[in-house]
Scaffold this active site. Structure first.
Site, short mmCIF file in Angstrom:
data_model
loop_
_atom_site.label_atom_id
_atom_site.label_comp_id
_atom_site.label_asym_id
_atom_site.label_seq_id
_atom_site.Cartn_x
_atom_site.Cartn_y
_atom_site.Cartn_z
N HIS A 27 -10.23 -5.16 -3.25
CA HIS A 27 -8.92 -5.43 -2.65
C HIS A 27 -9.07 -5.78 -1.18
CE1 HIS A 27 -9.68 -1.08 -2.38
NE2 HIS A 27 -9.04 -1.11 -1.22
N ASP A 63 0.86 -1.19 0.00
CA ASP A 63 0.00 0.00 0.00
C ASP A 63 0.90 1.24 0.00
OD1 ASP A 63 -3.19 0.57 1.12
OD2 ASP A 63 -1.74 2.21 1.09
N ILE A 64 0.53 2.23 -0.79
CA ILE A 64 1.37 3.43 -0.94
C ILE A 64 1.29 4.32 0.32
CG2 ILE A 64 -0.28 5.05 -1.99
CD1 ILE A 64 1.83 5.56 -4.16
N HIS A 118 -6.94 -5.65 2.41
CA HIS A 118 -5.76 -5.13 3.11
C HIS A 118 -5.21 -6.22 4.02
CE1 HIS A 118 -6.53 -0.68 2.43
NE2 HIS A 118 -7.77 -1.14 2.24
#
Ligand code: 5GP
Length: 131
Positions: free
Chosen positions: A92, A28-29, A94
């Site tokens: 998505h 994750d960015i 996490h």
């Protein structure tokens, strides 16, 4: 085309940790923890629970494999799992290395790492998945 489809297509860069024909995992960015990974189907479907059964089951099994490597690579008590999806309309999951319940608080300020740190984290996770 979602930002995640652009990552799949190689149009924008990402720190990829695992990939199959159907699925992709990358950092994750804006991570909540070191090793915060997103696991996606390459197929662009907005809502996780709209995935067909086969893709949904495959994604969950892929997430399990990635989580196993993640736990070896990043010291933590467990890998937390969250589905939010309010920002990017591409299903998505996490996966977040966690030690406390607050590690899964998405309202918390995000962490930032240097490209060198992100590269090192990526390599550690990839190494753990190779074993
Ligand atoms: P959600 O849709 O689950 O609310 O949040 C989307 C997640 O994707 C956020 O945690 C955000 O940091 C991450 N994200 C958004 N854009 C990008 C991107 O371009 N690259 C990567 N690696 N992660 C992103």
């Amino acid at each position: 085309m979602t930002i995640f489809s652009k990552i799949v297509a190689g149009e924008i860069p990402a720190y990829k940790v695992a990939e199959t024909v159907e699925f992709l995992a990358f950092l994750d960015i804006n991570p909540l923890a070191e090793g915060h990974v997103l696991v996606i189907p390459k197929k662009e479907i907005d809502y996780l629970f709209d995935l067909d059964d086969e893709t949904y089951a495959g994604l969950q099994i892929f997430a399990k494999i990635v989580a196993t490597g993640l736990r070896k690579a990043i010291p933590c008590k467990r890998i937390g799992v969250a589905v939010i999806g309010l920002e990017v309309p591409h299903a998505h999951i996490h996966l977040i290395p966690m030690n406390n319940v607050s590690d899964l608080n998405f309202s918390r300020p995000k962490l930032s790492f240097t490209p060198e740190q992100l590269e090192a984290t990526t390599e550690r996770i990839k190494d753990a998945l190779r074993i």
